[in-house]
Structures are given as structure tokens and as C-alpha cells.
Design an enzyme around this catalytic site. Structure first.
Site, PDB file in Angstrom:
ATOM      1  N   ARG A  92       0.826  -1.213   0.000  1.00 51.63           N
ATOM      2  CA  ARG A  92       0.000   0.000   0.000  1.00 51.63           C
ATOM      3  C   ARG A  92       0.856   1.258   0.000  1.00 51.63           C
ATOM      4  O   ARG A  92       0.474   2.282  -0.529  1.00 51.63           O
ATOM      5  CB  ARG A  92      -0.889  -0.018   1.251  1.00 51.63           C
ATOM      6  CG  ARG A  92      -2.060   0.931   1.230  1.00 51.63           C
ATOM      7  CD  ARG A  92      -2.817   0.945   2.574  1.00 51.63           C
ATOM      8  NE  ARG A  92      -2.851  -0.319   3.261  1.00 51.63           N
ATOM      9  CZ  ARG A  92      -3.861  -1.182   3.219  1.00 51.63           C
ATOM     10  NH1 ARG A  92      -4.937  -0.911   2.508  1.00 51.63           N
ATOM     11  NH2 ARG A  92      -3.795  -2.319   3.885  1.00 51.63           N
ATOM     12  N   TYR A  93       2.006   1.196   0.659  1.00 47.92           N
ATOM     13  CA  TYR A  93       2.906   2.346   0.781  1.00 47.92           C
ATOM     14  C   TYR A  93       4.227   1.968   0.114  1.00 47.92           C
ATOM     15  O   TYR A  93       4.624   0.797   0.123  1.00 47.92           O
ATOM     16  CB  TYR A  93       3.150   2.676   2.253  1.00 47.92           C
ATOM     17  CG  TYR A  93       1.888   2.832   3.065  1.00 47.92           C
ATOM     18  CD1 TYR A  93       1.137   4.005   3.004  1.00 47.92           C
ATOM     19  CD2 TYR A  93       1.439   1.803   3.886  1.00 47.92           C
ATOM     20  CE1 TYR A  93      -0.021   4.145   3.748  1.00 47.92           C
ATOM     21  CE2 TYR A  93       0.283   1.939   4.632  1.00 47.92           C
ATOM     22  CZ  TYR A  93      -0.452   3.110   4.564  1.00 47.92           C
ATOM     23  OH  TYR A  93      -1.602   3.242   5.293  1.00 47.92           O
ATOM     24  N   ARG A  96       7.180  -0.146   2.254  1.00 43.73           N
ATOM     25  CA  ARG A  96       6.906  -1.301   3.105  1.00 43.73           C
ATOM     26  C   ARG A  96       5.785  -2.155   2.542  1.00 43.73           C
ATOM     27  O   ARG A  96       4.918  -1.648   1.810  1.00 43.73           O
ATOM     28  CB  ARG A  96       6.557  -0.870   4.523  1.00 43.73           C
ATOM     29  CG  ARG A  96       5.395   0.091   4.634  1.00 43.73           C
ATOM     30  CD  ARG A  96       5.520   0.908   5.917  1.00 43.73           C
ATOM     31  NE  ARG A  96       4.410   1.805   6.168  1.00 43.73           N
ATOM     32  CZ  ARG A  96       4.291   3.027   5.646  1.00 43.73           C
ATOM     33  NH1 ARG A  96       5.196   3.480   4.798  1.00 43.73           N
ATOM     34  NH2 ARG A  96       3.263   3.786   5.936  1.00 43.73           N
ATOM     35  N   CYS A 105      -5.244 -17.374  13.980  1.00 43.25           N
ATOM     36  CA  CYS A 105      -4.833 -16.634  15.178  1.00 43.25           C
ATOM     37  C   CYS A 105      -4.991 -17.550  16.383  1.00 43.25           C
ATOM     38  O   CYS A 105      -5.749 -18.527  16.346  1.00 43.25           O
ATOM     39  CB  CYS A 105      -5.725 -15.405  15.375  1.00 43.25           C
ATOM     40  SG  CYS A 105      -5.617 -14.258  13.986  1.00 43.25           S
ATOM     41  N   CYS A 109     -10.646 -12.166  17.667  1.00 43.92           N
ATOM     42  CA  CYS A 109     -11.262 -10.954  18.197  1.00 43.92           C
ATOM     43  C   CYS A 109     -12.605 -10.764  17.485  1.00 43.92           C
ATOM     44  O   CYS A 109     -12.682 -10.890  16.257  1.00 43.92           O
ATOM     45  CB  CYS A 109     -10.371  -9.755  17.905  1.00 43.92           C
ATOM     46  SG  CYS A 109      -8.642 -10.052  18.351  1.00 43.92           S
ATOM     47  N   CYS A 112     -12.514  -8.193  14.586  1.00 37.77           N
ATOM     48  CA  CYS A 112     -11.383  -8.335  13.662  1.00 37.77           C
ATOM     49  C   CYS A 112     -11.647  -7.665  12.311  1.00 37.77           C
ATOM     50  O   CYS A 112     -12.669  -7.913  11.679  1.00 37.77           O
ATOM     51  CB  CYS A 112     -11.082  -9.809  13.441  1.00 37.77           C
ATOM     52  SG  CYS A 112      -9.761 -10.062  12.239  1.00 37.77           S
ATOM     53  N   ARG A 114     -10.005  -8.281   9.688  1.00 45.08           N
ATOM     54  CA  ARG A 114      -9.820  -9.268   8.614  1.00 45.08           C
ATOM     55  C   ARG A 114     -10.653 -10.508   8.880  1.00 45.08           C
ATOM     56  O   ARG A 114     -10.290 -11.618   8.508  1.00 45.08           O
ATOM     57  CB  ARG A 114      -8.337  -9.651   8.480  1.00 45.08           C
ATOM     58  CG  ARG A 114      -7.451  -8.518   8.016  1.00 45.08           C
ATOM     59  CD  ARG A 114      -6.177  -9.007   7.330  1.00 45.08           C
ATOM     60  NE  ARG A 114      -5.412  -7.865   6.881  1.00 45.08           N
ATOM     61  CZ  ARG A 114      -4.310  -7.407   7.490  1.00 45.08           C
ATOM     62  NH1 ARG A 114      -3.816  -8.025   8.551  1.00 45.08           N
ATOM     63  NH2 ARG A 114      -3.673  -6.342   7.033  1.00 45.08           N
ATOM     64  N   ASP A 275     -12.428  -0.391  12.587  1.00 46.64           N
ATOM     65  CA  ASP A 275     -12.699  -0.492  11.144  1.00 46.64           C
ATOM     66  C   ASP A 275     -14.135  -0.959  10.905  1.00 46.64           C
ATOM     67  O   ASP A 275     -14.762  -1.577  11.766  1.00 46.64           O
ATOM     68  CB  ASP A 275     -11.713  -1.479  10.509  1.00 46.64           C
ATOM     69  CG  ASP A 275     -10.290  -0.952  10.570  1.00 46.64           C
ATOM     70  OD1 ASP A 275     -10.084   0.212  10.185  1.00 46.64           O
ATOM     71  OD2 ASP A 275      -9.396  -1.699  11.019  1.00 46.64           O
ATOM     72  N   ASP A 312      -7.863   3.880   9.325  1.00 44.71           N
ATOM     73  CA  ASP A 312      -7.584   3.322   8.004  1.00 44.71           C
ATOM     74  C   ASP A 312      -8.753   3.688   7.109  1.00 44.71           C
ATOM     75  O   ASP A 312      -9.885   3.246   7.337  1.00 44.71           O
ATOM     76  CB  ASP A 312      -7.440   1.798   8.090  1.00 44.71           C
ATOM     77  CG  ASP A 312      -5.994   1.371   8.051  1.00 44.71           C
ATOM     78  OD1 ASP A 312      -5.344   1.624   7.018  1.00 44.71           O
ATOM     79  OD2 ASP A 312      -5.529   0.797   9.045  1.00 44.71           O
ATOM     80  N   LYS A 319      -3.673   4.882   5.976  1.00 44.09           N
ATOM     81  CA  LYS A 319      -3.901   5.149   7.395  1.00 44.09           C
ATOM     82  C   LYS A 319      -3.459   6.587   7.694  1.00 44.09           C
ATOM     83  O   LYS A 319      -2.373   6.992   7.285  1.00 44.09           O
ATOM     84  CB  LYS A 319      -3.046   4.169   8.195  1.00 44.09           C
ATOM     85  CG  LYS A 319      -3.279   4.198   9.681  1.00 44.09           C
ATOM     86  CD  LYS A 319      -2.278   3.316  10.414  1.00 44.09           C
ATOM     87  CE  LYS A 319      -2.586   1.842  10.310  1.00 44.09           C
ATOM     88  NZ  LYS A 319      -1.769   1.140   9.367  1.00 44.09           N
TER      89      LYS A 319
HETATM   90  S1  SF4 Z   1      -7.617  -8.585  15.036  1.00 43.54           S
HETATM   91 FE1  SF4 Z   1      -8.007 -10.347  13.688  1.00 43.54          FE
HETATM   92  S2  SF4 Z   1      -5.997 -10.859  12.816  1.00 43.54           S
HETATM   93 FE2  SF4 Z   1      -5.624  -9.597  14.647  1.00 43.54          FE
HETATM   94  S3  SF4 Z   1      -5.377 -11.091  16.336  1.00 43.54           S
HETATM   95 FE3  SF4 Z   1      -7.530 -10.441  16.327  1.00 43.54          FE
HETATM   96  S4  SF4 Z   1      -8.536 -12.043  15.085  1.00 43.54           S
HETATM   97 FE4  SF4 Z   1      -6.337 -12.181  14.634  1.00 43.54          FE
END
Ligand code: SF4
Length: 356
Positions: A92-93, A96, A105, A109, A112, A114, A275, A312, A319
Site C-alpha cells: 500500500r505504501y 513497506r 490466530c 477478536c 477483527c 480481517r 474499522d 484506516d 492510514k
Molecule cells: S484482530 Fe483479527 S488478525 Fe488480529 S489477532 Fe484479532 S482475530 Fe487475529
């Protein structure tokens, strides 16, 4: 002999652990069929089952609200896809790239960003061929100065696989910095073994570990010891926190988190505005509330405890810091701006000479 505690995945396991009432079984089944669920023993132990608003439970225990999708939400809220030239890479940049070697994971979360891309329903790691191609992309782009390992959580990889990956990155001359984004030191601190820490180090390259932590209770003795193993090996640590309603959206909690991080030698880096991930509206705050919290931190806590509040921009535009701003020249025509002090007082200050 006592059984070793296990990571909880199935709704019935959550009910058996007392994390959710049995009458929610059907609703949770629908959520778990849609989004990955995993609560590690370290996080299960932290949850106060007598507190219906427990901030650790809010982060990890699934709920029916996740099935409410709002129009502004997106499967790819920060626009990774728009900047993915090849599988496993987001560029994206200019200087990096993100490299996503793994899509799982230790704990999932509920907010999340993603969530449509991680979990057991997707291929857990990049194939050997895809990883070869991703490393080939990095090697071919001499402008890439930093590689950010993310995912998923790269610290779920074995020490052996991580070492092999870090060595391959370190062999690319123009890659100077390897940054690892992880929740593992908090959610599964036992995984931060000496071998895993050794695997992160590469001769002649700087490695940084960025810890994702959202509530001061996550900085348990075991989590702090895991961070110390990383830092004592010469690897600096930074943090990122997601601003979450009912978890850390008050100045006392956020300040306590930042202090706990600094006391653990982890420098607060980013506070992310939530997000627009699907089914996460119940966990998001407003931008104005976030800016007010940042003002409160600035007034009350050490400069070491100040993260940058960032958003973001959806669609992949990048971001940016979103304030608050302490400088305003609105309404003035005297060549001065107004600077606000941490207590809210306003002070005129000369704007100065315009640069050419
Ligand atoms: S935010 Fe998403 S990618 Fe990051 S640790 Fe939590 S579940 Fe995993």
C-alpha cells in the site's frame, strides 16, 4: 491428574465454561458458522463470568449482534485487496509491505478487521509456492525497506518455520526492518519461548514486535514476562490498540492500559479507530469520542503513554492520524494561529513564514 486447559472453539464449550447462557446456543451456532471463534486458556481465565459487561469477554465471546450487518460495513474494510499484487502481499505504501504467511490466530477478536480472511475456514498458511512468489516480489522491489509480518497472527507459527521465514527475509539486502504484529504475548504467553524469540532475530536487520492489546487486564504477569523475554533479547516492542465500545472507551481504562504497556517497556504506538468490519457496529465508537479520549490522555498521562489515534480509510486509501488537532487558524486574519493547551486554554502563536 488435572486436564490441561484448552482453547475454546465450539458454542457448547463456551456454555460449559459458563461464558454464555445455554439459551444462546442456537444464536451462537449461527455466529460460529460465520466467523472463527477461539478463546485461549489465558483469556478464559481472565473473564469475570459474574460481569455481564466484562471487557475481555466483549472482545472474545461471540454474540448475536455480529450477525447484524450495516450498509457501510465491508468484507475488506481497509482495502487490502486493492493493494495486493500477489497472494500474501499487501503493498500500500512505497517503502513497506505486509506479508501474511498465516491466516489463523491464537484467539479470534470479535471486531477483527480481517474477519472474512482469517480462521479455520480459510487455508491456514500460504502454500510453499505462494510464499516463494511473495518473497520473490519483495526481492524484486528494491524500494521495500520494511516487511510487516501479519495475518492472522505470525507468532502462531512454530519457531522452526518462523526462523526459516525471517532468515529468508534477512537475506534480501534492501529489507532493513522486519516488524511482527501479534496478540500472542497476551492471549497465549506460553508460546513466547526462548526458541521463538531467537527465531525473530536476524543478523544485521532490525526486528520490532508490535503487541495488540486493548485492556489493562490483558497485561497479566505471564504476558509481561513474555514481553520481557522479547525485549531482553534486544527486540524493541510497540503496541497497537483498537478503540472499542465497552472495552476501553473511557479515559481511565485507556490510560491504565497505556501505563501498563509503558511499565512493561512496550511503547504505545497506534490507537486504531474501529474499522468497518461486518457485524462490529456494537463495538465501534464515534470519531469525536475517540478524539475526546485522546485529549484526556494528553492532559493526564505521560508523553510515553500517548499513542497516535489513526483511521484506516476504507477502500485502501491508507492510514492517517485523526487528531485531535491543537492548532487552529480559523477566523483569524492577524497572521496568528491558536494553539490549545492540554487543559483547554487557547493561546495565539505566530504562524510564521510560509515555506517556498
Ligand atoms: S484482530 Fe483479527 S488478525 Fe488480529 S489477532 Fe484479532 S482475530 Fe487475529
Amino acid at each position: 491428574m488435572n486436564e490441561r486447559p484448552k482453547t475454546l472453539h465450539r458454542p457448547v464449550d463456551l456454555i460449559d465454561a459458563g461464558l454464555v447462557p445455554p439459551e444462546q446456543l442456537a444464536a451462537l451456532g449461527d455466529v460460529a458458522a460465520r466467523y472463527a471463534v477461539a478463546i485461549t486458556p489465558a483469556m478464559t481465565e481472565l473473564i469475570d463470568t459474574n460481569d455481564a459487561a466484562d471487557p475481555i469477554a466483549r472482545q472474545f465471546v461471540p454474540g448475536a449482534a455480529e450477525l447484524d450487518r450495516h450498509a457501510e460495513e465491508s468484507d475488506d474494510p481497509i482495502g487490502d485487496d486493492a493493494h495486493s499484487p500477489i497472494e500474501g502481499i499487501v503493498h500500500r505504501y512505497p517503502d513497506r509491505v505486509l506479508l501474511k504467511p498465516v491466516h489463523v490466530c491464537a484467539a479470534y477478536c470479535r471486531f477483527c478487521f480481517r474477519r472474512e480472511r482469517v480462521g479455520p475456514g480459510v487455508a491456514s498458511t500460504l502454500s510453499d509456492a505462494a510464499l516463494d512468489a511473495a518473497l520473490g516480489y519483495i526481492a524484486a522491489h528494491r524500494e521495500i525497506w520494511e516487511v510487516i509480518l501479519t495475518g492472522g497472527d505470525p507468532l502462531v507459527l512454530s519457531a522452526r518455520r518462523l526462523k526459516a521465514l525471517v532468515e529468508r527475509l534477512a537475506a534480501i539486502d534492501h529489507v532493513a526492518v522486519i516488524r511482527v504484529h501479534t496478540r500472542v504475548p497476551c492471549v497465549a504467553p506460553e508460546r513466547i519461548t526462548r526458541a521463538l524469540v531467537r527465531a525473530l532475530k536476524a543478523n544485521g536487520k532490525a526486528t520490532y514486535v508490535v503487541l495488540h492489546a486493548n485492556h489493562p487486564r490483558e497485561l497479566t504477569a505471564a504476558a509481561c514476562a513474555a514481553c520481557a523475554r522479547i525485549i531482553d533479547a534486544g527486540i524493541p516492542m510497540l503496541s497497537q490498540t483498537v478503540l472499542l465500545r465497552g472495552v476501553n472507551d473511557d479515559a481511565e481504562t485507556l490510560g491504565a492500559l497505556m501505563r501498563a504497556l509503558v511499565e512493561s517497556r512496550v511503547k504505545p504506538y497506534y490507537l486504531h479507530h474501529g474499522d468497518l468490519a461486518p457485524g462490529t457496529a456494537h463495538l465501534r465508537t464515534g470519531i469525536h469520542a475517540g478524539r475526546d479520549l485522546m485529549r484526556a490522555l494528553r492532559g493526564r498521562y505521560s508523553g510515553l503513554c500517548q499513542p497516535t489515534y489513526v483511521l484506516d480509510i476504507p477502500g485502501g486509501a491508507g492510514k492517517v492520524p485523526i487528531g485531535p488537532s491543537y492548532v487552529s487558524s480559523a477566523g483569524r486574519e492577524d497572521g496568528r494561529c491558536e494553539v490549545e493547551d492540554p487543559a483547554g486554554g487557547r493561546h495565539a502563536y505566530p504562524v510564521g513564514v510560509k515555506s517556498a
